[in-house]
Design a protein around this motif. Sequence first.
Motif, PDB file in Angstrom:
ATOM      1  N   ALA A  84      32.208  43.961  43.440  1.00 44.34           N
ATOM      2  CA  ALA A  84      32.448  43.557  44.819  1.00 44.34           C
ATOM      3  C   ALA A  84      33.552  42.505  44.795  1.00 44.34           C
TER       4      ALA A  84
ATOM      5  N   SER B 194      33.487  46.745  48.681  1.00 44.50           N
ATOM      6  CA  SER B 194      32.603  47.164  47.614  1.00 44.50           C
ATOM      7  C   SER B 194      33.371  48.106  46.701  1.00 44.50           C
TER       8      SER B 194
ATOM      9  N   THR C  31      27.403  45.115  43.538  1.00 43.67           N
ATOM     10  CA  THR C  31      28.001  45.818  44.675  1.00 43.67           C
ATOM     11  C   THR C  31      26.947  46.233  45.692  1.00 43.67           C
TER      12      THR C  31
END
Length: 130
Positions: free
Chosen positions: A33, A52, A102
Amino acid sequence: DVQLVESGGGLVQAGGSLRLSCAASGFSAANYAIGWFRQAPGKEREEVACISGSDGTPWYADSVKGRFTISIDNAKNTAYLQINTLGPEDTAVYYCAADSDTWGLKLWMLTGIPYFFDYWGQGTQVTVSS
């Protein structure tokens, strides 16, 4: 070691554009991320965009929607923040951040459950003159 190095800041006239870069090392940005934050003098740090790496879904703060674009170049292992139509209110130090979670970022995007990035760059100054 995970490292993030921002570049691309500078002095620009209102209405201009900049592309900020965040070179990543020690990890694959495509699997992380990535977030961009900014902090103006006397103000709290503000998240302006994040993405993401797992599926490329971006998020933008309302204050920058339509002007900022976040992206990741997997080949260069570098994240970018394209900033268009700059105004004096965009003057700030811009930081990139990264985290391996993420899924947590996706959960934050959907529900607002707090999410915190583990790794941070040193920042790059953006100054917009009117």
